[in-house]
Design a protein around this motif. Structure first.
Motif, PDB file in Angstrom:
ATOM      1  N   ARG A 128      -8.252   5.273   0.903  1.00  0.00           N
ATOM      2  CA  ARG A 128      -7.758   6.412   0.377  1.00  0.00           C
ATOM      3  C   ARG A 128      -7.461   7.539   1.670  1.00  0.00           C
ATOM      4  N   GLN A 136      -4.775  -0.648  -7.949  1.00  0.00           N
ATOM      5  CA  GLN A 136      -6.218  -0.916  -7.815  1.00  0.00           C
ATOM      6  C   GLN A 136      -7.081   0.243  -7.782  1.00  0.00           C
ATOM      7  N   SER A 137      -6.687   1.340  -7.568  1.00  0.00           N
ATOM      8  CA  SER A 137      -7.799   2.647  -7.830  1.00  0.00           C
ATOM      9  C   SER A 137      -8.127   2.587  -9.160  1.00  0.00           C
ATOM     10  N   ALA A 155     -10.888  -6.862  -3.119  1.00  0.00           N
ATOM     11  CA  ALA A 155      -9.789  -6.473  -4.297  1.00  0.00           C
ATOM     12  C   ALA A 155      -8.654  -7.599  -4.304  1.00  0.00           C
ATOM     13  N   TYR A 159     -13.967  -4.646  -9.476  1.00  0.00           N
ATOM     14  CA  TYR A 159     -14.565  -5.058  -8.027  1.00  0.00           C
ATOM     15  C   TYR A 159     -15.939  -4.652  -8.286  1.00  0.00           C
ATOM     16  N   LEU A 215     -11.617  -0.152 -10.374  1.00  0.00           N
ATOM     17  CA  LEU A 215     -12.665  -0.424  -9.706  1.00  0.00           C
ATOM     18  C   LEU A 215     -13.800  -0.974 -10.282  1.00  0.00           C
ATOM     19  N   PHE A 267     -15.334   1.998  -3.860  1.00  0.00           N
ATOM     20  CA  PHE A 267     -14.247   1.360  -3.482  1.00  0.00           C
ATOM     21  C   PHE A 267     -14.204  -0.018  -2.656  1.00  0.00           C
ATOM     22  N   SER A 311       1.030  -1.341  -0.001  1.00  0.00           N
ATOM     23  CA  SER A 311       0.068  -0.123  -0.111  1.00  0.00           C
ATOM     24  C   SER A 311       0.904   1.051  -0.100  1.00  0.00           C
ATOM     25  N   GLU A 336      -1.641  -1.383  -4.017  1.00  0.00           N
ATOM     26  CA  GLU A 336      -2.976  -1.612  -3.303  1.00  0.00           C
ATOM     27  C   GLU A 336      -3.250  -0.154  -2.616  1.00  0.00           C
ATOM     28  N   THR A 392      -6.429   1.336  -2.515  1.00  0.00           N
ATOM     29  CA  THR A 392      -7.805   1.572  -2.351  1.00  0.00           C
ATOM     30  C   THR A 392      -8.263   2.133  -0.919  1.00  0.00           C
TER      31      THR A 392
END
Length: 484
Positions: free
Chosen positions: A54, A92-93, A204, A99, A96, A198, A18, A50, A52
């Protein structure tokens, strides 16, 4: 696990940090073992960001730090945000839609449902459970909504999350390090998709590993407790999960975990503050023989050797202790085996520039390295060239304070003036000077050492004289005389 089992499908592994700040030493170890396994079997080493969460996301800077660390340790990725690849996007953002599609698919299958409960109701449920001494759980109020009503509420703009129906159950799975693992899953229905679209980590993680065709999930032991939920999710999608490999903990001592408040818990400490060469840290990671065939604790392994001798079945459950003595040992070995042009010269230049030192000619730096390799067997941390006991290689004395404090009753200007007239510095030439000033030979040599390198500690005078040459020795003593 037999090699034939591994090779039935192409090995594809991922390092999935992350981007929330500086890379943790545990993250480096995870990347390292993923890389070793991939390269051993001619597979793919993938970087997936990763991002997501935020609330904890740090813009591009954190991703830069991740790439810098991987490059520094020569753990080059085959696919990732900057390399590209056919399984992207690798952030990952930017995935979306995948997911959201998967979460709604689970709703259609009857494994998940839309939950419209506002935050204040969830808070009330939590507080009520805590008062009763119970583990807080969602009461599944929205699970009782009909599919039609839930769709209408969503179409009318009511905010919702998607929750997974997680009934109490026992899950058994195989881990390549910890063997057969049995977990009793008795938790609240977890949120898979948040109201902002998200995903949460669990959804995810499973979707990406499936879509990216990950064959082995190699990660820290802290994720072992989540693996049971992941198994249930794979089953809900009717997918075969990848093989799981959980790495043992990194510990401060036998009983104390490594804290994120510890400076050596982060990768930058080793490269930026200590100036440790990359393979020294990698050797520290395998010093218990983790994954290395015929491990020899006295051998310094190159990255190529680690790849060639890596065997996943040899990964142990024993925790890794961050041992300062072991780090120093491997740092010394790394320095002794490092090549000047490829390994040492670029790093020394980088450290000098970072600390605003004047850059000498390359041959002068080569001379310093040769001196350290032949005379200083304990040298290993490059940072000591600018901020430690060896900074005299790149700077002349800046102050006479130590000399004055060490010899308060001596006529230092006269002694230094007499030193300037000598042709060489050894016991034979310094003995008469010592007698004239009623000093021992050791104290006289101490005056010479402080004048040359600004420190009481250091190599023998004969070695300093050999390194500097008489001209440079005179310059340094004259500087000290003027500082007096």
């Amino acid at each position: 696990m037999k090699t034939t089992d591994i090779l039935r499908q192409r090995v594809r592994v991922r390092f999935a940090p992350s981007p929330t700040g500086h890379l943790h030493i545990g993250g480096l170890r995870t990347a390292f073992f993923n890389y070793l396994f991939a390269k051993k079997h001619g597979g793919d080493f993938i970087l997936r960001i990763e991002d997501t969460d935020r609330a904890r996301f740090v813009e591009d800077l954190a991703q830069d730090k991740i790439y810098e660390a991987l490059r520094f340790y020569n753990l080059n990725t085959d696919e990732g945000p900057r390399e590209g690849g056919q399984y992207g996007p690798y952030e990952q953002s930017k995935r979306l839609d995948l997911y959201q599609e998967a979460a709604h698919q689970l709703v259609d299958y009857g494994h998940a449902y839309r939950c419209f409960c506002p935050e204040h109701r969830l808070d009330l449920l939590r507080k009520t459970a805590e008062k009763r001494g119970e583990i807080p759980k969602y009461d599944r109020k929205c699970a009782n909504l009909t599919v039609e009503n839930a769709k209408k509420m969503a179409e009318n703009g009511e905010k919702f999350v998607i929750r997974f129906k997680l009934d109490k159950q026992n899950v058994q799975f195989q881990d390549e390090v910890f063997g057969t693992v049995n977990q009793c899953i008795d938790e609240s229905d977890p949120v898979l998709l948040k109201s902002d679209g998200f995903p949460t980590y669990h959804l995810a993680n499973v979707i990406d590993d499936r879509k990216m065709e990950i064959s082995h999930v190699i990660r820290g032991m802290e994720w072992l407790s989540s693996t049971g939920k992941h198994q249930i999710l794979y089953k809900a999608f009717n997918w075969t999960p990848p093989k799981f490999v959980h790495l043992s903990l990194i510990m401060r001592s036998a009983t104390k975990k490594l804290s994120k408040r510890d400076k050596d818990a982060f990768v930058a400490y080793y490269s930026d503050q200590l100036g440790v060469l990359p393979e020294a840290v990698l050797n520290l990671m395998v010093r218990n023989g983790a994954g290395i065939q015929n491990f020899d604790s006295e051998h310094f392994y190159s990255l190529r050797e680690m790849i060639d001798q890596f065997d996943l079945s040899l990964l142990g459950r024993r925790n890794l202790l961050l041992d300062a003595d072991a780090l120093h040992k491997y740092s010394r070995m790394a320095f002794q085996t490092a090549r000047f042009d490829d390994d040492l010269y670029p790093r020394i230049l980088e450290i000098l520039e970072k600390n605003s030192f004047e850059i000498p000619e390359k041959e002068h730096i080569r001379k310093i390295v040769e001196f350290l390799k032949s005379k200083e067997e304990n040298f290993g941390f490059l940072s000591s060239l600018t901020s430690g006991e060896f900074n005299w290689f790149f700077s002349r004395p800046q102050s006479s304070q130590l000399l004055c404090e060490s010899y308060p009753d001596q006529d230092l200007p006269t002694i230094l003036q007499e030193l300037l007239k000598l042709e060489t510095y050894n016991s034979e030439t310094l003995e008469p000077l010592a007698k004239r000033h009623q000093l021992t030979l050791a104290k006289t040599m101490g005056i010479v050492r402080i004048s040359l390198i600004g420190s009481k500690k250091g190599p023998p005078i004969s070695e300093l004289f050999e390194f500097f040459g008489m001209e440079e020795c005179r310059k340094r003593i004259e500087i000290m005389r003027q500082l007096l």
